[in-house]
Design an enzyme around this catalytic site. Sequence first.
Site, PDB file in Angstrom:
ATOM      1  N   GLU A 129      31.604  23.988  -2.442  1.00  0.00           N
ATOM      2  CA  GLU A 129      30.609  23.965  -3.528  1.00  0.00           C
ATOM      3  C   GLU A 129      30.746  22.684  -4.362  1.00  0.00           C
ATOM      4  O   GLU A 129      29.747  22.105  -4.803  1.00  0.00           O
ATOM      5  CB  GLU A 129      30.811  25.208  -4.397  1.00  0.00           C
ATOM      6  N   THR A 182      21.762  19.917  -8.806  1.00  0.00           N
ATOM      7  CA  THR A 182      22.633  20.569  -9.789  1.00  0.00           C
ATOM      8  C   THR A 182      23.339  19.525 -10.649  1.00  0.00           C
ATOM      9  O   THR A 182      23.442  19.673 -11.868  1.00  0.00           O
ATOM     10  CB  THR A 182      23.675  21.451  -9.069  1.00  0.00           C
TER      11      THR A 182
HETATM   12  N1  HSE Z   1      26.298  27.467 -13.159  1.00  0.00           N
HETATM   13  C1  HSE Z   1      25.755  26.406 -12.367  1.00  0.00           C
HETATM   14  C2  HSE Z   1      24.802  25.603 -13.214  1.00  0.00           C
HETATM   15  C3  HSE Z   1      25.042  27.002 -11.209  1.00  0.00           C
HETATM   16  O1  HSE Z   1      23.959  26.211 -13.866  1.00  0.00           O
HETATM   17  O2  HSE Z   1      24.916  24.378 -13.236  1.00  0.00           O
HETATM   18  C4  HSE Z   1      24.376  25.991 -10.313  1.00  0.00           C
HETATM   19  O3  HSE Z   1      25.133  25.702  -9.202  1.00  0.00           O
END
Ligand code: HSE
Length: 307
Positions: A129, A182
């Site tokens: 990830e 992201t």
């Molecule tokens: N918690 C993470 C974000 C999830 O909101 O950036 C996305 O991978």
Amino acid sequence: MKNEIKIFSPATVANVACGFDVLGFCLDTIGDEMVIRKTEEKGIRITKIEGYDLPYEAEENVAGVSALAMYNELNPDCGFEIEIYKNIKPGSGIGSSSASAAGSVYGMNELLGRPLDKTKLTFYAMKGEALASQCEHADNLAPAIFGGFTLVKNACPLQVLELPTPSDLYATLIHPQIEIKTSESRAILPKEIPLQNAITQWANVGSLVHGLHTSDYKLIKDALNDVVIEPYRKQLIPHFDDVKNTVLEAGALGCAISGSGPSIFALSKGENTAKKVEQAMHNVYSKSNIHFETYVSKINTQGIKTL
Ligand code: HSE
């Protein structure tokens, strides 16, 4: 023991409005399929990728990176081939990289006779990830691996809490066909937040967790609010406010950005309301020139599974 396994690795919704980087839940109707195969030749090889154009080099592919992290530590006397049949579009905000990262370690663990528990699998999957989002977080991975709703109490050392799923809870999603990385949607977030927003946010997280434990849909509705992240990220998602207002009018308990976007999710009590919410999302986006997909899904309490 089996030499080959075919698995379903589900899509997930991270953050669940108020729980940035800690809460998540697992979807039922959307996910990738993967085949993991033992080989005599040692090492990790990605031999097939269908659906999206992703790297074959194990070190550059999230499924390969998580597999290598686990493989290097366990050092089994075999190797593994990985085939990835990708249905979840990368950059969609519903855990595309997590599904890949979780799938390879889950499959290898099954073929090795399950030497690792779900927390350890999540730990290795976090390595994959991190390749996609440039930071190790488990709020998509934990629900993919454990199923249902999860709360990541700690990332290091990793501690995952499994939360109950009220039986009548359904998710509706809209995925506008634009890509938000992201890493980019994390970069726009403030490093500090006002104390009053923090108070509101942690009250909502506690209330949501309590609402899930007691199947209190009114409390869940009141808690599904994000005053910390949404004000920044919603600017990246066309028609976000319109979608949110329309689905709340249609009866959704709450509506927020799924993970880092661009997908938007809503939670509803009952499948009928979830379908009305889907129609409401459809109505807003069909007036735009952006392609989109919508889904209704029961919360998947099993998580990743062997097919
Ligand atoms: N918690 C993470 C974000 C999830 O909101 O950036 C996305 O991978």
